[in-house]
Design a protein around this motif. Structure first.
Motif, short mmCIF file in Angstrom:
data_model
loop_
_atom_site.label_atom_id
_atom_site.label_comp_id
_atom_site.label_asym_id
_atom_site.label_seq_id
_atom_site.Cartn_x
_atom_site.Cartn_y
_atom_site.Cartn_z
N SER A 30 0.76 -1.22 0.05
CA SER A 30 0.03 0.17 0.00
C SER A 30 0.85 1.35 0.12
CB SER A 30 -0.78 -0.03 1.29
OG SER A 30 -0.17 0.21 2.44
N ILE A 31 2.08 1.12 0.08
CA ILE A 31 3.09 2.24 0.29
C ILE A 31 3.56 2.92 -1.05
CG2 ILE A 31 5.33 3.26 1.15
CD1 ILE A 31 2.97 2.39 3.37
N PHE A 32 3.42 4.29 -1.33
CA PHE A 32 3.92 4.73 -2.52
C PHE A 32 5.06 5.21 -2.47
CE2 PHE A 32 3.34 6.75 -6.74
CZ PHE A 32 4.08 7.95 -6.29
N ALA A 33 5.49 5.83 -1.30
CA ALA A 33 6.83 6.54 -1.03
C ALA A 33 7.68 6.21 0.10
CB ALA A 33 6.69 8.23 -0.94
N ILE A 51 12.11 7.83 -2.06
CA ILE A 51 11.97 7.04 -3.46
C ILE A 51 10.74 6.59 -3.37
CG2 ILE A 51 12.72 4.80 -2.34
CD1 ILE A 51 14.30 4.01 -4.75
N THR A 52 10.08 6.68 -4.71
CA THR A 52 8.81 5.78 -5.17
C THR A 52 9.38 4.88 -5.98
OG1 THR A 52 8.50 7.73 -6.88
CG2 THR A 52 7.56 8.21 -4.82
N GLY A 56 10.44 4.79 -10.26
CA GLY A 56 11.94 5.04 -9.83
C GLY A 56 12.24 6.27 -9.71
N PHE A 57 11.61 7.22 -9.25
CA PHE A 57 11.89 8.52 -8.65
C PHE A 57 12.72 8.36 -7.25
CE2 PHE A 57 11.52 12.92 -8.28
CZ PHE A 57 11.15 13.31 -7.20
N ALA A 92 22.97 12.87 13.55
CA ALA A 92 21.51 13.05 13.98
C ALA A 92 21.04 11.58 14.07
CB ALA A 92 20.70 13.57 12.86
N THR A 93 19.68 11.68 14.57
CA THR A 93 18.90 10.59 14.56
C THR A 93 18.10 10.27 13.32
OG1 THR A 93 18.61 10.40 17.06
CG2 THR A 93 17.00 8.99 15.74
N TYR A 94 18.36 9.12 12.38
CA TYR A 94 17.70 8.96 11.18
C TYR A 94 16.54 7.89 11.32
CZ TYR A 94 21.58 11.16 8.92
OH TYR A 94 22.58 11.97 8.20
N TYR A 95 15.48 8.21 10.75
CA TYR A 95 14.32 7.64 10.62
C TYR A 95 13.85 7.09 9.05
CZ TYR A 95 13.95 9.87 15.27
OH TYR A 95 13.76 10.27 16.58
N CYS A 96 13.15 5.97 9.17
CA CYS A 96 12.89 5.69 7.94
C CYS A 96 11.19 5.83 8.02
CB CYS A 96 12.84 4.02 7.95
SG CYS A 96 12.09 3.11 6.37
N ALA A 97 10.47 6.42 6.92
CA ALA A 97 9.15 6.66 6.91
C ALA A 97 8.44 6.14 5.69
CB ALA A 97 8.91 8.28 7.13
N ALA A 98 7.20 6.06 5.71
CA ALA A 98 6.40 5.41 4.31
C ALA A 98 5.02 6.18 4.54
CB ALA A 98 6.21 3.89 4.78
#
Length: 124
Positions: A30-33, A51-52, A56-57, A92-98
């Protein structure tokens, strides 16, 4: 729901490299980006790269262009961030997001799902 777990943070000297990985599970279809954000103490959370996979963007903040590379490994279901030529200001603290929505946003408030974060420390 989508679950995100980051790994790969640590300490490195300026000029060094680190590779962050974000393991995604759940309704990932369901994730686009997919994006990486970072937050330093006293500062707002800011986008680093996105990234999408459908088209491939890729997006990079100007501060990391030419040094960082974001990629998605469909087989492993991970979103990776290769960070080269690290600078003190990358600490920094790095976070992954969707985010499910199109187009990809550079605003943290737009993202539905977050990992717990991983610390990146850069020393001189």
């Amino acid at each position: 729901q989508v679950q995100l777990v980051e790994s790969g943070g640590g300490s490195v000297q300026a000029g060094g490299s680190l590779r962050l990985s974000c393991a995604a599970s759940g309704r990932t279809f369901s994730i686009f980006a997919w994006s990486w954000f970072r937050q330093a103490p006293g500062k707002e959370r800011e986008i680093v790269a996105g990234i999408t996979p459908s088209d491939g963007f890729t997006y990079y903040d100007d501060t990391v262009k030419g040094r960082f590379t974001i990629s998605r490994d469909n087989a492993k279901n991970t979103i990776d961030l290769q960070m080269n030529s690290l600078k003190l200001e990358d600490m920094a603290t790095y976070y992954c997001a969707a985010d499910r929505r199109s187009p990809m946003s550079t605003m943290a408030s737009a993202y539905d799902h977050w990992g717990q974060g991983t610390q990146v420390t850069v020393s001189s």
